[in-house]
Write a protein that holds these residues in place. Structure first.
Motif, short mmCIF file in Angstrom:
data_model
loop_
_atom_site.label_atom_id
_atom_site.label_comp_id
_atom_site.label_asym_id
_atom_site.label_seq_id
_atom_site.Cartn_x
_atom_site.Cartn_y
_atom_site.Cartn_z
N ASN A 186 -2.00 -14.07 8.65
CA ASN A 186 -2.06 -13.39 9.96
C ASN A 186 -1.68 -14.46 11.16
N ASP B 17 -7.86 -2.15 2.22
CA ASP B 17 -8.25 -0.78 2.15
C ASP B 17 -9.63 -0.61 1.76
N THR C 107 1.29 3.36 2.27
CA THR C 107 1.70 3.48 3.65
C THR C 107 3.14 2.54 4.02
N GLY C 108 3.27 1.37 2.97
CA GLY C 108 4.25 0.34 3.26
C GLY C 108 3.62 -0.78 3.09
N ASN C 109 4.82 -1.63 2.75
CA ASN C 109 4.46 -3.29 2.54
C ASN C 109 3.68 -3.73 3.94
N ASN C 110 2.71 -4.35 3.55
CA ASN C 110 2.18 -5.41 4.82
C ASN C 110 1.77 -4.54 5.73
N ASP C 111 1.50 -3.21 5.51
CA ASP C 111 0.86 -2.40 6.31
C ASP C 111 -0.61 -2.33 6.29
N VAL C 112 -1.30 -2.57 5.20
CA VAL C 112 -2.70 -2.46 5.31
C VAL C 112 -2.92 -3.61 4.34
N SER D 151 0.68 -1.13 -0.05
CA SER D 151 0.01 -0.06 0.00
C SER D 151 0.93 1.06 0.11
#
Length: 847
Positions: A309, A287, A279-284, A277
């Motif tokens: 997860n 969305d 915001t960064g990798n694996n952050d979201v 995303s």
């Protein structure tokens, strides 16, 4: 596990390898436009929406069809309409609108309130196209756009980006009216949801390619497939490393199917990002902004996300494979497949990385030459990590095995060392006892001893006398030898050898101060007192010095280990041997401050010391002096080869500078007057031959400095080739290229006007003479090797005759040859007739 998780469309390891992907997303399209409309292209490059897309063109990221096709084969068949799932090393990856936006930054939301249909007529070219509702092909527009207005040409750039890159339609497909209306208003153009439209077009193209994928040998891939490749490089950074520096999408590395397969099979500890995303990798993960109203729900995808997860170990996870459809006709080989088919690896086929649009051909140069080494290093690292997995029990067993083995070895070594020390101690004790018995039986009486000592002291001072005089005057009375050589066998008859042995035993018997309790080393030193053991003898060993005195300079010494009559028949005699009487003359001259002329250089004691080294690097003066000497030897027929020319270091510098002029404008390049003088033998001025290249000269030898390293080469005008001699066995194609390209042009320039038309300019071929392994260990003898290799090649001698074992003698031979030539009456007479070359109006060359 049926219906719980989506299935693979192809079995792991059974991915197909197609011949090519006919991708419509081509970087060459925008490169062509950039060449025609440079100013307009730079204007669009500043656009906040489309400028980042052009970064792909600016950074020259190569299109890898193999990466894209291999991932299309790794799909999971899900029921989602607007997202794709893939597997790499059994780990799931998602490609959705979220990932596409993170990669491209293109707008993904519809703007229903904005009127994208109506446009303003500015009476320009595109307004006329919209009025006539005509169809336009881009390649035709590039031929006539110079007559348009500046704004219309900028619009053409936007249309090429949209139609040829973002939406990625074929070059010859007409531009849709919808795109033309959008470029009429740049503000509306930037607000249009290009990301949404481009993503849907790309997904539709991937879905089409996935159908009957195992039966296709090639297919067409529409849409912004560059964005799909960049997502792969971001999601699997190791793939980005193999292709380029993926963080700025820059590079030109090529990846094969074997590279991808090898990386995947050894991807135990590799990094991977399933979700990307802004915001960064694996952050979201999901969305809400990217959720589409018509998207289908697939609970199997939810289970994948849940396992991700929960940190699922995917290496032990078994993915099922989608069964082939019933209407697929199997080939003969497929009908005989059992329940567990064996996968046979076929020869890899070639995938077109990017179809060539223009017809111009040329040698492709890598933008990032280090990408191949990084790829190999990465694959080796992953393979090492994959093979390094050892279970705890096995690790403990191996550690115990090594510990016990080393302990046993340690005990054996200690025992063996102790036995050896005991044996040496016993032998030394026996030697001490035997020497005591021999000397004690021959000790003379006091009167005899005093008389002998008196007579002896009147003849020459012994070591005790030398020790008694702190100023060392007795040592100074010894005459120093004029020249000394390295130890070598001296011929004597048998009687002299016996006399020497008796003198040595008599010296032992005359020692009156023997002490049995003395240590063996002290005893032997005292027993051999009549042998010179002084710490300083002036003139004998210049490396020694008295207290408070600076060490004297050591005169050069020969390293020959044989006599002249023994060496005269050796194969390397002419290359390295200097007779002792001749060497003494050079040493005598070196004590003076006299300077001798030798061609373009002055033979001084400083130059001689640098040549003899042994750790000095040869400079231009000595190189040029030897090339002059080679010229005179052939001119005076002291060497048999004829029709030979020898260049200087200045010639190599001139060739390098002329090549820079040649590269600036190849069509307008003309051979300078300076190079013309070399071609007709007027230069080098010292030893001027006036022999014309390729007519009077068949071979030419050139020294060349390549970054603090000397090499040499032979230019053969008959075979149109250059043979390079490098003692380190390396290749210097870039440094040799000026000679291979310019020498044919010089040869043509020096011909008569009649013959010049018949001479064809063709680049000379370059080859490298094979060299022994691990030559030139001192790293300062490269200049000596370069000169001796010229001599060997000219005289038909083998290069192996000069090596690290005799390279010091080769240095001394060069020093002696230069000194001898500087004193040669014939050469002195020829040097006195030297006339400088005519003034040439070429620009000065900065050395």
């Amino acid at each position: 596990m049926a219906y719980q998780f989506p299935k693979r469309i192809l079995e792991e390891g059974a991915e197909t390898q197609i011949d090519k992907i006919n991708n419509t997303c081509r970087r060459t399209i925008l490169e062509t436009v950039k060449g025609v409309l440079k100013d307009e292209y730079e204007e669009v490059l500043k656009d906040p929406v489309f400028g980042p897309i052009l970064a792909i063109v600016e950074n020259k990221l190569i299109y890898s069809g193999k990466i894209i096709h291999s991932f299309i084969c790794k799909q999971l068949k899900v029921s989602k309409l607007h997202e794709l799932w893939f597997l790499f090393a059994k780990r799931p990856l998602r490609f959705s609108m979220q990932e596409f936006h993170a990669v491209t930054g293109l707008k993904f939301k519809d703007e229903p309130e904005i009127d994208f249909i109506n446009w303003k007529d500015d009476k320009g070219f595109w307004s006329l196209v919209l009025k006539q509702n005509s169809k336009i092909v881009r390649d035709e527009l590039l031929k006539e756009c110079k007559a348009w207005t500046y704004v219309d040409r900028v619009r053409l750039i936007y249309l090429c980006i949209i139609h040829g890159f973002i939406m990625a339609k074929d070059w010859k497909v007409s531009i849709p009216q919808e795109y033309i209306r959008l470029v009429m208003d740049f503000e509306k153009l930037r607000m249009y949801p290009w990301g949404l439209r481009a993503y849907d077009e790309l997904l539709a193209s991937i879905f089409r390619a996935r159908e009957d994928l195992h039966l296709k040998n090639n297919y067409v891939l529409d849409g912004f497939s560059y964005a799909f490749q960049i997502w792969i490089m971001e999601a699997v950074p190791d793939i980005g490393t193999m292709v380029a520096r993926c963080r700025n999408w820059k590079g030109s590395g090529k990846v094969s199917y074997q590279d991808i397969s090898s990386l995947e099979s050894h991807f135990d500890k590799g990094e991977l990002f399933p979700f990307i995303s802004n915001t960064g990798n694996n952050d979201v993960v999901d969305d809400a902004e990217f959720i589409r109203e018509d998207e289908k729900k697939d609970e199997r995808v939810g289970r994948i996300v849940a396992l991700m997860n929960a940190k699922q170990d995917w290496n032990q996870f078994a993915w099922e494979v989608e069964a082939l459809s019933q209407n697929v006709e199997l080939s003969d080989s497929e009908e005989d497949v059992t329940e567990e088919p064996t996968i046979v690896a076929e020869e890899p086929t070639v995938v077109a990385e990017e179809p060539i649009v223009v017809t111009k051909r040329g040698k492709h140069k890598l933008i990032d030459p280090g990408v191949e080494s990084r790829k190999k290093q990465l694959l080796c690292q992953r393979a090492a990590e994959h093979n390094s997995g050892v279970s705890g029990d096995l690790k403990t067993f191996i550690e115990g095995l090594f510990t016990s083995s080393f302990n046993s070895l340690k005990e054996l070594v200690q025992k063996d060392i102790q036995e050896r020390f005991d044996k040496v101690h016993n032998e030394m004790a026996q030697l001490k006892e035997t020497m005591s018995q021999v000397t004690a039986s021959e000790i003379p009486g006091p009167s005899q001893s005093e008389g002998k000592d008196h007579d002896k002291s009147s003849q020459s001072p012994g070591p005790s006398a030398a020790k008694g005089k702190a100023n060392g005057k007795a040592a100074e009375s010894l005459p120093p030898p004029a020249v000394h050589r390295s130890p070598r066998p001296v011929r004597k008859d048998v009687q002299n050898s016996e006399d020497d042995m008796m003198d040595f035993l008599n010296n032992l018997s005359q020692s009156s101060n023997i002490k049995v309790e003395m240590e063996t080393q002290e005893y032997l030193q005292d027993a051999m007192g009549n042998l010179s053991q002084s710490s300083y003898v002036k003139g004998f060993d210049p490396s020694q010095k008295l207290n408070g005195e600076e060490p004297a300079e050591s005169p050069p010494t020969l390293k020959d280990i044989d006599l002249h009559e023994d060496r005269v028949n050796d194969s390397d005699y002419s290359l390295v041997f200097v007779p002792e009487d001749s060497w003494a003359k050079l040493i005598k001259w070196s004590s003076t401050s006299m300077e001798l002329k030798i061609g373009p250089s002055m033979f001084t004691s400083e130059l001689a010391a640098r040549v003899m080294g042994p750790t000095e690097w040869l400079l231009n003066n000595e190189i040029d002096a030897m090339m002059y000497l080679f010229t005179e030897r052939t001119s005076l027929r002291r060497w048999e080869p004829t029709k030979v020319a020898f260049m200087t270091c200045m010639f190599s510098i001139q060739m390098k500078n002329s090549f820079e002029e040649f590269r600036k404008d190849k069509k307008k390049f003309k051979v300078s007057e300076l190079l013309h003088q070399y071609g007709i033998g007027e230069l080098p001025a010292h030893g001027r031959t006036r022999l014309m290249w390729d007519l009077d000269v068949t071979r030419m030898y050139v020294p060349l400095n390549v970054g603090k390293h000397w090499i040499s080469m032979c230019v053969n005008f008959v075979s149109r080739s250059i043979e390079v001699f490098d003692c380190e066995g390396l290749k210097y194609n870039k440094e040799v290229e000026p000679f291979a390209i310019l020498i044919p042009r010089i040869v043509k320039a020096v011909q008569s006007s009649k013959n010049r038309q018949q001479v064809k300019v063709k680049q000379y071929t370059v080859s490298y003479a094979p060299m022994p392994y691990l030559l030139n260990k001192s790293s300062s003898d490269c200049g000596v090797y370069a000169l001796k290799h010229i001599e060997c090649h000219l005289l038909g001698l083998d290069f192996s005759l000069v090596n690290d074992n005799n390279i010091r003698e080769a240095r001394q031979k060069i020093a002696y040859d230069l000194w001898e030539a500087a004193n040669d009456p014939v050469l002195i007479s020829r040097m006195a007739q030297y006339t400088p070359p005519k003034t040439i109006t070429n620009p000065l060359v900065e050395l």
